[in-house]
Scaffold this motif. Structure first.
Motif, PDB file in Angstrom:
ATOM      1  N   THR B 330      36.288  31.327  40.013  1.00 60.96           N
ATOM      2  CA  THR B 330      36.563  29.920  40.212  1.00 60.96           C
ATOM      3  C   THR B 330      35.321  29.057  40.022  1.00 60.96           C
ATOM      4  O   THR B 330      34.198  29.557  40.108  1.00 60.96           O
ATOM      5  CB  THR B 330      37.151  29.689  41.621  1.00 60.96           C
ATOM      6  OG1 THR B 330      37.616  28.350  41.736  1.00 60.96           O
ATOM      7  CG2 THR B 330      36.104  29.947  42.690  1.00 60.96           C
ATOM      8  N   ALA B 335      40.553  28.544  44.467  1.00 64.63           N
ATOM      9  CA  ALA B 335      40.851  29.973  44.482  1.00 64.63           C
ATOM     10  C   ALA B 335      40.832  30.556  45.892  1.00 64.63           C
ATOM     11  O   ALA B 335      41.417  31.616  46.126  1.00 64.63           O
ATOM     12  CB  ALA B 335      39.855  30.723  43.604  1.00 64.63           C
ATOM     13  N   ASP B 354      32.379  32.968  42.433  1.00 64.62           N
ATOM     14  CA  ASP B 354      32.287  31.501  42.360  1.00 64.62           C
ATOM     15  C   ASP B 354      31.062  31.155  41.527  1.00 64.62           C
ATOM     16  O   ASP B 354      29.964  31.595  41.817  1.00 64.62           O
ATOM     17  CB  ASP B 354      32.176  30.912  43.772  1.00 64.62           C
ATOM     18  CG  ASP B 354      32.442  29.400  43.779  1.00 64.62           C
ATOM     19  OD1 ASP B 354      32.038  28.727  42.800  1.00 64.62           O
ATOM     20  OD2 ASP B 354      33.030  28.918  44.765  1.00 64.62           O
ATOM     21  N   SER B 420      40.490  29.946  38.161  1.00 60.07           N
ATOM     22  CA  SER B 420      40.700  28.551  38.518  1.00 60.07           C
ATOM     23  C   SER B 420      39.554  27.739  37.925  1.00 60.07           C
ATOM     24  O   SER B 420      38.429  27.785  38.391  1.00 60.07           O
ATOM     25  CB  SER B 420      40.753  28.373  40.040  1.00 60.07           C
ATOM     26  OG  SER B 420      41.012  27.017  40.323  1.00 60.07           O
TER      27      SER B 420
END
Ligand SMILES: [Zn+2]
Lengths: 93, 1005
Positions: B330, B335, B354, B420
């Motif tokens: 993400t 997410a 991330d 995402s």
């Protein structure tokens, strides 16, 4: 799909109308006095405005009446609807 | 795969007591009421749902809604089959049949996949580069391209289902029934406004259906049910589920497609399959939500790579677990709740990756408790696995995000990668409505600009992603829209429900593509449906494309049936980076209707087959039908073309009818001629201005042929007009021009000559007209009108009388015009329409002794051409003046009329204009085609100078040969010369003659 307000019938969808092109074109009273160019201007030459445009519409699938419309050709905003024979309304460009 | 291996034992909005059987690629599977085809396929462990457009790469489902780029199937069979339907939008029903597309011979083993191995041959613009030369080869290339790179196949048999259209008006149209749309609809409803709420889904609730949020202390979905119940019970509200708004046009005209019966095995009795709505809304509230973008990285199209929010929807709404071991990647907070939902559904969550250096703090406690590893400041560099995800490669990016920091790479096994890439507000409709979109660099998305129509945008579509904001602003917008439509709620403002507290949002890190590991890392897809990669876009930029509109056409990005819903923003970002400019400098492509594909059946509605256009029949139609008439359409009219007898060839029938009129007696149904009743004290003056000839001198009781011109001097219409009284005329027009002529008359009366007191009324259908033509016409008519003097002296040519017919003709009172279109002695007998059949029958019965012959339009054409009568639309084409046709005598010098001045312009007076002539081919049996060009010489080889064209061409039994009319340059001076008629590579010699071939002489008196 424009929403036009027929002066006789009220708000109706564009499908009921026919556009008759530029308004305020007056037929010369003495065509025989005009040269070819002046007559040709009357018959053929039309404005192609980007913005404010005065045009004729007819409520062809309704009351059958002609009327005049001031329309912005970019935004399709209807700025005025008035009778045939009336002067152009004063509108900001 | 064995049964519903990925179905959770409980949860979701499916009804586990209602099991549904369906078939996909001939395999029987089961799902539940409440499933989509997509959720049922996932539940059954189906990962491979299609092959991609260009490279035939294996593809799986990525989304749960209308943005799905891969899961396109052919739904239903036979005439009901529909290609390219998104599996995510197909509501499952018992007995559903679907198959995958774009694969051969099978989905698992597809020969076209060779394209993927050969992909260096298929770069951006490869069609343009590869297939440009030689042009003559195009048809062959095209056949190959169409077979290899295509979508689904359309049905080849007729669709048995019905489609219909409906118009609607409302104060407030709310598009989208998520939290914002429901709040807006409720607030508007409570003002008493007429509200329409449309949502493309089968259930209202939008994002609330797929996430586990709470409102007013209850599950949000209970709040949805409460509101839906209140709206459903209100008379001023129309709820339209399964209805997608596809077009937003001027002045708040919107088009919606309601899938009335697509969720059923087949439509119920009288039920249409789909209904196309045309709505005029005083105010519009767009609550169309937002779409989650994928992240662009190597092999991000492998089955098992899905949108994070889609995965959340599959778990929470459908009770389906799309994988066993997941990695989430993400650049925003979206997410995190998905990771928690996955873990709760029993999916092993290997990591949340991330790309931001600072991952949000609010979720850490939950992740730790569930034992989920959070990898901040890391990126998924690529996907491992071919027909399905088997793992991901993870690494660290540099600060600019454009290179991988070496040495920190790591592999993680997984079968599900949730991406995402941030959220794009769904602003297609707003863009269609003429509103420009504003780029928001911080959120990495477009926001609504200043609206040009009466529209408000709320919720995620306005980049308001927090539930409480959606509820508040939605209610405000619905209330304000109703107020602007003139509806007001007394006293209180709108009710605003309370959402649970959500963690504060950490800003996203816009990143348009993840740099690969280099050397053959795999394709990174931007547009999955059109098979466009990040490298394709960069190539286009290197090759000089600057405008996104050009990049789009060159690479085909965003040109699939999904209009690049998930692709466009990433594409803009990549092109902007490649060009080293900002996203607004690249611009964005214009969205055009439809937002979602619309079947032609829905657009046509009921207007198919015989209902396409009205058919007009004359009062005598039944007789014609009973007597073997073959009809031809003339405008909307059906006219008898000829009446062939049993075993008689058409040409022989036309000859027989033509001969009968010249030798004895014929009868034609002329009811279709346009008829206009013209009344008023200025009627004669009006006709004088309209027609080229004079009308003031026409006596009451007289008939006159008239020509009408446009202001350009060209012939517009002709016909005979009779003077019924001092202030009263009956005008006839050609059949096809009846309405245009009336419009023409009205326009002059209303706009230019309002001082004239004249009223025009169409009376075409009020009169039945029988044209009695031939040497015996007077004899027969005299028998029918025994008390009447029909002699040439008492009833001369070009006059009319009201005649009381005798007993044989049922005592009818008729208006009889002594005019005709064949050159023979003729009477056009007009009776009120209802009396037409009686008149016709009487004429046919009494005419038997003269072998009276009904004749159709083709014989009529031959007859009028033999005597040189022109036909508007045949001898004229909008560039023909009266003089061109030798009708200069019809033009008055004394008075002004419409178009007169144009007859004296230089071009209309020049020498050498095409003029009407007759043509007789050297071979009397040779009938040339109408429209054939005239040339001088006998050699037809191009180049040629055209001298004119054939306007009418017939065989004449009266002449015993063929003949033609033509417009020939300077033709009147060329009589006796030989010219050539060119067609089909030949040049047929013919002699130029006058346009009149036959003169009935005294017998027509
Ligand atoms: Zn009207």
């Amino acid at each position: 799909m424009l929403l036009l307000s027929c002066p006789w019938c009220g708000d109706r969808s564009e499908q009921e109308f026919a556009c008759g092109g530029e308004a305020h074109i007056v037929r010369p009273l003495a065509p025989e006095d005009l040269d070819d160019r002046a007559w040709g201007d009357y018959v053929f030459m039309r404005r192609n405005e980007k913005g404010l445009h005065f045009e004729r519409w007819r409520h062809v699938h309704g009351c059958g009446r002609w009327f005049n419309v001031a329309r912005n050709t970019v935004t399709h905003e209807i700025l005025a609807i008035y009778q045939v024979g009336d002067d152009r309304p004063e509108l900001p460009e | 795969m064995s049964g519903e291996s990925n179905r959770l034992t409980d949860g979701g909005r499916i009804d586990r007591t209602r099991r549904l059987s369906f078939r996909f690629d001939n395999k029987t599977m089961y799902g539940y009421q409440g499933d989509t085809l997509a959720s049922a396929l996932l539940a059954n462990g189906v990962r491979l749902v299609g092959r991609s457009f260009k490279y035939h790469r294996p593809r799986g489902l990525m989304a749960a809604g209308g943005e799905e780029p891969n899961g396109l199937v052919r739904l239903r069979q036979g005439g009901r089959a529909e290609p390219n339907v998104r599996a995510t939008e197909i509501i499952l029903y018992d007995g559903l049949v679907a198959e995958s597309q774009n694969r051969w011979p099978s989905l698992e083993f597809d020969l076209g996949a060779l394209n993927d191995r050969l992909s260096p041959l298929f770069p951006a613009g490869f069609y343009y580069k590869t297939f440009m030369w030689p042009a003559s080869m195009w048809p062959r290339y095209e056949a190959v391209i169409r077979r290899m790179a295509g979508l689904g196949k359309a049905a080849t048999s007729a669709d048995p289902d019905r489609y219909e259209k409906q118009y609607a008006h409302c104060d407030v149209l709310v598009v989208g029934a998520g939290p914002s749309g429901l709040a807006a609809a409720l607030a508007a409803k409570r003002t008493g406004a007429r509200v329409i709420l449309a949502d493309e889904g089968a259930e209202f609730g939008g994002a609330l259906l797929g996430n586990g949020q709470q409102i007013d202390g209850r599950p949000a979905i209970a709040w949805v049910a409460g509101i839906e119940a209140e709206l459903a019970g209100a008379e001023n509200v129309r709820l339209l589920p399964r209805t997608v708004v596809t077009g937003y046009y001027d002045h708040n005209a919107l088009v919606m497609l309601e899938r009335v019966a697509d969720h059923l095995l087949q439509p119920g009795p009288g039920q249409p399959r789909q209904r196309l709505w045309q709505v005029r809304a005083k105010q519009v509230v767009l609550a169309t939500g937002a779409l989650e973008r994928p992240l662009v990285l190597a092999n991000n199209d492998r089955p098992g790579v899905m949108g994070a929010a889609a995965v959340q929807t599959y778990i929470n709404r459908y009770g389906v677990r799309p994988g066993r071991r997941a990695v989430l990647f993400t650049n925003n907070d979206g997410a995190y709740p998905v990771a928690l939902d996955l873990a709760r559904a029993g999916v092993a969550v290997a990591a949340v990756v991330d790309v931001r250096a600072r991952a949000p703090i609010g979720w850490r406690g939950d992740l730790d408790r569930l034992g989920i590893e959070l990898m901040a400041d890391r990126a998924v560099l690529g996907v491992v696995g071919r027909k399905a995800v088997t793992g991901v490669q993870i690494g660290k990016l540099n600060e600019a995000g454009n290179a991988v920091v070496p040495g920190l790479s790591r592999h993680i096994d997984c079968d599900l990668l949730c991406l995402s890439g941030g959220w794009s507000p769904t602003l297609h409709l707003l863009s269609q409505a003429g509103t420009s979109l504003q780029w928001d660099a911080r959120q990495g998305c477009f926001l609504p600009g200043k609206a040009r129509q009466a529209v408000r945008v709320v919720g995620a579509a306005n980049a308001d992603f927090r539930l409480q904001d959606c509820l508040n602003l939605g209610a405000d917008a619905g209330n304000a829209a109703a107020n602007d439509a003139g509806r007001r709620r007394r006293g209180r403002g709108p009710h605003k429900p309370l959402a649970d507290v959500e963690p504060a949002l950490t800003p996203p890190r816009p990143i348009w593509s993840i740099p690969g590991t280099g050397k053959g890392g795999g394709k990174a897809f931007v547009d999955f449906q059109s098979d466009v990669t990040a490298d394709d876009l960069r190539l286009a930029a290197r090759e000089g494309y600057r405008s996104i509109e050009h990049v789009k056409r060159y690479t085909t990005v965003g040109m699939g049936t999904d209009q690049g819903r998930t692709a466009n923003i990433n594409a803009l970002g990549i092109v902007a980076e490649a060009l080293d400019v900002t996203v607004p400098q690249v611009g964005h492509t214009t969205f055009r209707p439809p937002f979602s594909p619309v079947a032609f059946g829905a657009l046509a509605g009921g207007q198919t087959g015989p209902l396409l256009d009205p058919v007009r029949r004359t009062p005598m139609h039944g007789w014609h039908q009973d007597h073997g008439a073959v009809f031809e359409p003339v405008g909307q009219w059906l006219r008898p073309y000829s009446y062939p007898k049993a075993g008689e060839a058409m040409a022989a029938a036309v000859d027989r009818e033509t001969l009968a009129v010249r030798t004895s007696l014929g009868l034609m149904d002329a009811s279709t001629l346009g008829k206009i009743d013209i009344r008023g004290p200025d009627a004669a003056e009006f006709l004088n201005r309209i027609y080229t000839n004079g009308w003031k001198g026409l006596a009451v009781g007289g008939c006159r042929y008239g020509l009408m011109l446009g202001e350009d001097g060209m012939i517009f219409d002709d016909g005979v007009t009779v003077r019924l009284g001092e202030d009263h005329f009956h005008m006839t027009t050609t059949t096809g021009n009846a309405a245009p002529v009336l419009d023409w008359l009205e326009s002059w009366l209303q706009t230019e000559w309002p001082e004239l007191s004249v009223y025009c009324t169409s009376c075409t259908e009020q009169w039945a007209v029988a044209a009695l033509c031939g040497p015996n016409a007077r004899r027969l008519l005299a028998e029918l009108c025994p008390d009447w003097d029909l002699s040439a002296e008492a009833f001369p040519h070009m006059t009319w009388q009201t005649v009381a017919m005798g007993e044989v003709a049922a005592g009818l009172e008729a208006r009889i015009f002594r005019i005709g279109f064949t050159g023979e002695l003729s009477f056009e007998i007009n009776v009120p329409a209802g009396h037409g059949p009686a008149l016709w029958a009487a004429l046919m019965a009494a005419g038997e002794k003269y072998a009276i012959t009904p004749f159709g339009t083709e014989a009529m054409h031959v007859l009028r051409a033999e005597v040189g009568f022109i036909m508007v639309g045949q001898e004229t084409d909008g560039t023909t003046t009266p003089d061109d046709l030798g009708l200069g005598r019809m033009v008055s010098r004394k008075k002004e009329f419409l178009g007169k001045r144009s007859l004296f312009r230089r071009d209309t007076m020049r020498q050498g204009r095409p003029q009407l002539v007759g043509l007789l081919t050297d071979d009397p049996g040779h009938r040339v085609p109408e429209g054939a060009q005239l040339i001088a010489g006998a050699d037809p080889a191009p180049p040629q100078r055209g001298l004119g064209h054939v306007t009418s061409s017939y065989h004449s039994p009266n002449l015993g040969r063929t003949f033609a009319l033509a417009l020939l340059q300077g033709g009147r001076a060329r009589q006796g010369e030989t010219i050539h008629i060119a067609y089909d590579g030949r040049a047929v010699p013919a002699t130029v003659t006058g346009p009149r071939f036959l003169d009935p002489g005294a017998r027509a008196k």
